[in-house]
Design a protein around this motif. Sequence first.
Motif: not given
Length: 313
Positions: A104-110, A236-248, A263-266
């Motif tokens: 992930r980039t710093p701008e993306q949700i961890s 969160v998943s979409a064709e052609g993209h890496q799946t994101l597994v996260t918690q809010i 579990g709170v990683t960022s």
Amino acid sequence: MFELPNEDEIVPHGIPQTPDDITEIVLKAMSHTKDDRLREILTALVKHLHAFGREVKLNEEEFMAAINAVTRLGHLTRDRHNETMVMSDALGFSTLVMILNQARTPEQISPALLGPFYSRKDPEYPLGFNISRDTPKESDIPLFVSGRVMSRDGTPLPGALVEVWHASPEGLYENQDDSQPHLNLRGKFRTDADGSYHFRTIRPASYPIPTHGIVGEMLEAQSRHPFRAAHLHFTVSAEGHQTLVTQIFPEDDPFLESDCVFGVTSADLAMAFPIHDDGRAPDPDVRGRYCTLEVDFDLSPGVSRLPASPIDS
């Protein structure tokens, strides 16, 4: 009857006699492993495991206690509960592996932990559906969640799959609690043409992880509390993209910095869950207090893979 190996398959590796020579002899015996990655992993495992035993001077009573603990992990794991996964989480190992593999980039949700209660069998609902299937309690606060799913360059991703699941305010997932309706607080949603999604649920609460087994005994021995910060799980998943597994997480939760499974990683995962009492809830049937959460997800290009489920139901 079993078949004896051919003479050329019997490769001597030596006879161990001391704490120092056993490691090299085991590594020699394993050196013919054909799969390179498997050989790399098992070689490192043996080296570290043997070094651990030597470092702490593990005695036979402690060794048997460890063997019994591993056995109990298996016995305590059932269709609706994975004690082995809970132990990995409580040791921080699950979070370590997740962080090692995040891209992930710093701008993306961890990313954050998948957890032991993800299920591939959750139903898909139309946008706006209320996944809280239980009879509302007076203390429940309706929660309206909305946002967008986009590619890293800001392009909306229509048809992206947003999976969500969370515990009840009593701290139990539906597969742990027979009093909850089947598939309560679980659901999948597809984003619309501009990548938007929205659904309704109830505000989550902090809760203790299962402590009826060996993980609970470990936490007690370590003087650690068993509480997780309140959270919603997302995949969160979409064709052609890496799946994101996260918690809010709600930004005002008291366990953000002492979450028992790390579990709170960022800090970016802690968000505002404002409570309103203005009579303008997205659902006209909701009167009085309600809560909102707005969270956008942007996905990196790559291979879309849904995680395996730690539970069967």
